[in-house]
Structures are given as C-alpha cells and as structure tokens.
Design a protein around this motif. Sequence first.
Motif, PDB file in Angstrom:
ATOM      1  N   GLY A 127       0.828  -1.196   0.000  1.00 15.91           N
ATOM      2  CA  GLY A 127       0.000   0.000   0.000  1.00 15.91           C
ATOM      3  C   GLY A 127       0.864   1.249   0.000  1.00 15.91           C
ATOM      4  N   GLY A 128       0.213   2.405  -0.181  1.00 17.38           N
ATOM      5  CA  GLY A 128       0.916   3.680  -0.089  1.00 17.38           C
ATOM      6  C   GLY A 128       1.635   4.127  -1.342  1.00 17.38           C
ATOM      7  N   HIS A 141      -5.539   2.569  -2.428  1.00 19.87           N
ATOM      8  CA  HIS A 141      -5.803   3.405  -1.254  1.00 19.87           C
ATOM      9  C   HIS A 141      -7.070   2.943  -0.524  1.00 19.87           C
ATOM     10  CE1 HIS A 141      -2.528   5.740  -2.575  1.00 19.87           C
ATOM     11  NE2 HIS A 141      -3.168   6.551  -3.401  1.00 19.87           N
ATOM     12  N   SER A 144      -6.213   0.006   1.565  1.00 17.85           N
ATOM     13  CA  SER A 144      -5.459   0.462   2.740  1.00 17.85           C
ATOM     14  C   SER A 144      -6.389   0.962   3.836  1.00 17.85           C
ATOM     15  CB  SER A 144      -4.480   1.570   2.344  1.00 17.85           C
ATOM     16  OG  SER A 144      -3.432   1.064   1.548  1.00 17.85           O
ATOM     17  N   HIS A 150      -0.186  -2.838   7.686  1.00 26.25           N
ATOM     18  CA  HIS A 150       0.317  -2.393   6.384  1.00 26.25           C
ATOM     19  C   HIS A 150       1.801  -2.746   6.255  1.00 26.25           C
ATOM     20  CE1 HIS A 150      -3.340   0.090   6.096  1.00 26.25           C
ATOM     21  NE2 HIS A 150      -3.115   0.353   7.363  1.00 26.25           N
ATOM     22  N   LEU A 161       0.807   6.616   3.743  1.00 21.33           N
ATOM     23  CA  LEU A 161      -0.275   5.944   4.463  1.00 21.33           C
ATOM     24  C   LEU A 161      -0.609   6.662   5.760  1.00 21.33           C
ATOM     25  CD1 LEU A 161       0.268   2.090   4.066  1.00 21.33           C
ATOM     26  CD2 LEU A 161      -1.487   3.534   3.058  1.00 21.33           C
ATOM     27  N   GLU A 166      -3.593   6.467   8.593  1.00 23.43           N
ATOM     28  CA  GLU A 166      -3.276   5.181   9.199  1.00 23.43           C
ATOM     29  C   GLU A 166      -2.340   5.363  10.387  1.00 23.43           C
ATOM     30  OE1 GLU A 166      -4.872   2.243   8.146  1.00 23.43           O
ATOM     31  OE2 GLU A 166      -5.968   3.890   7.200  1.00 23.43           O
ATOM     32  N   VAL A 171       2.000   0.556  10.447  1.00 21.55           N
ATOM     33  CA  VAL A 171       2.608   0.679   9.116  1.00 21.55           C
ATOM     34  C   VAL A 171       4.087   0.316   9.209  1.00 21.55           C
ATOM     35  CG1 VAL A 171       2.980   2.163   7.120  1.00 21.55           C
ATOM     36  CG2 VAL A 171       0.996   2.559   8.603  1.00 21.55           C
TER      37      VAL A 171
END
Length: 385
Positions: A127-128, A141, A144, A150, A161, A166, A171
């Motif tokens: 993600g991100g 996104h 996420s 993550h 993120l 988040e 993360v």
Amino acid sequence: MKKKICVVTATRAEYGLLSGLLKEISKSETFLLQMIVTGMHLSPEFGFTYREIENDGYKINDKVEALLSSDSAVGVAKSMGLTSIGFAEALDKLRPDLIIILGDRFEMLAVAQVALILQIPIAHIAGGDVTEGAYDDAIRHSISKMSNLHFVTNEIAKKRLIQLGEDPQTVFNVGSLGIDNIKNTELLSLKELSKLMNFNFLKKNILITLHPVTVETSYTKKYAQILLEALDEIKILFDIGFIFTKANADNGGREINYLFENYCKDNKNAKIYDSLGKIKYLSCLHYIDAVVGNSSSGLYEVPSFNKATINIGNRQLGRLKASSVIDVDFEKNQIKNAIIKALNKNIATENPYGEGETAYKIIDILTNVEWKKTKRFFDIEGIDS
C-alpha cells in the motif's frame, strides 16, 4: 492453537511475489496457512496458473470463480460482484484469523470489502504507492483504508499511508517481496531456459509486458500498435528476440493480447507466453537485455538485475523508480530511441525497494503485533490548529 492466515492470489505475478511469504507461513509453528485462488488463476485463457500453486505443494482451500468472458469496464465491474459473492461464502467457511492481500487488483478490493464486513483483520502488502495512470491507484488506497496492518515497500509509501490517516504503529516498511524471490531462487542456465521456453535467444533479447492503461482505455489498441511499430524498427537494427507476456485481465487486456499474438505469428524472433512462472521469469530477467512496457515488475524487480526498464506511458506514473528506469510516452521514436540506449549501455543501479528479507520481517511482525479487528483514523499533527 495455530492462528489461521488466509492468503489470496488472483494473478501469476502476484503469486510469484507471495511465494516466499507463503513458504515462511507454511513452515511456521505459530500460523496455519490457508489459500484462496481467484481471477486469472482459474482462466484457461491465462494458462490455469492455479496448477503452478498446486505443483509447488500448496493446498488450495478454495477457488473463487470471478472472471467473466468480457474484459469491458462493465465486465470487470460484474466480475467484482462475483468475487464478492464467492468470497463471502469462502471466508465464512474458512473463518481465518487474518487475511493477507497484496497490491491493487480489482479482485482484491472485492475481497477487502467482504473481510471488512465479516470483521476479519486485513494485512495489506504494497500500500501507499502511487500509480496515477490507472484506477489501481484508487483501489490500492481504498484497500489500505480497510486494512489493519500495512507492509509497505518503501519509506515514502509509509509516510503517505500515515498521511491517509493510518496509525504509524500499524505501518511497517519491509521492502519488496520481489527482491526476496531474486535472492532465494536458483536461476536456470540459458540452455535450460531456452529449452523450457522453446525460445531461441539471440544476440540481444527484450522482455515485453504491456497492460491496459485503465484510465485511458480508448487508446489501448493504439498504444499496443505504437509499441509494435517501434519493435519493427528495432529488429532492423539488431539481431534481437522479443519475449512477450500476456496482459492482465483489466478491461482492454484481450485487445493487447490479440495484437501481440498476431505479431508473434508473423515474426519468427518473437513469442508470447500466457505465464512464465517465477523461475523462468526471473531467469529471463537475468539473460535478457532490457524490459519494455508498463508492468510494475520493471520497477520492483528488474533494477536488481542491473537491466534497463523502458517504462511507457502513465500506468506507473508517480511510483518510486530506480535510475535504470527510462520513462517515455507512447510515441514510436521515443520508445525506439530508449530501447537503443538501453541495448548499447551498461546499466548499474540501486533498487529503491530494499535488500530482501521481506518475508522474514513480515512473519516477525505478525508474530509480535496484535491483530486488531477495529481501527481508528490517525490525525496528523496540527489537524486541530
């Protein structure tokens, strides 16, 4: 009792990236691996690649049919609906403690929605990132925002993120699973590879993968034709072989595959493959001279082989790139000149997506971090001022 981790895969490329992590989960004394396959894995058009998973010794706990015969936008949207229905049944039956989703495929958005409603925690890999030239960007996104953990591939993605709200404690920058595969895979010799692929490697060789630019689908055919025109001019200049891999199941993918298949019929130095599989694909990257197209592999994995990537168009726009990546538009001369440059230049670069050990890092985090079913929006500093 072991905690059940369910890993979902829909494509050949995705499975290749996940293979190292699957191995670590399967031999863990803490976790029990569950697998669900869907999407392109179950399509004869893409080579029934679920068989590769079974041949690798993994038990497939469920198969969720998702693909319709149409790859139009409406067909893809309907496929998402089928995926949601199938995964509602599969996840209700398997009841995993955690589900792992990689990337930004439309099938994965459907899976995430179902897991969210069933209150199954989601761990999202990669993600991100940003890819402005595809609707994958919004899908990534969205997944996420539904995920509880993550595992990102780089520090910029981690910051993004957190910017999306988040919690920083959820993360983790672990790098790319693709680098694990490169380090842990015993590559084939050129003779072995040539025999298995039934392909005669020439003095120069390039690997070509072109996926639809999903926010520019009206240009899909034109883009593929421009690339083929550039290749026609390249083959006049070099003793060169063209290795094509098929486009994915996004809307417009079949149109690309049709053009490439016909091109390979008319050119003895060109061949197209439904799927090369991990070992053949990575071995190919070792022996070819450049990668051409718009696949994320050209950014994630190819730099580790010190080979150039000719990245065409906007599909990967915004993604972190190594110095070996040459960005060009869908314009014949730009593509041709970039390939010439790549074939005549020694490439040395550093992969920005880490140095490997990603699967080990993920397992360690999963072992030591709580899997929460609920989450909160994390406000960045100064939001109240």
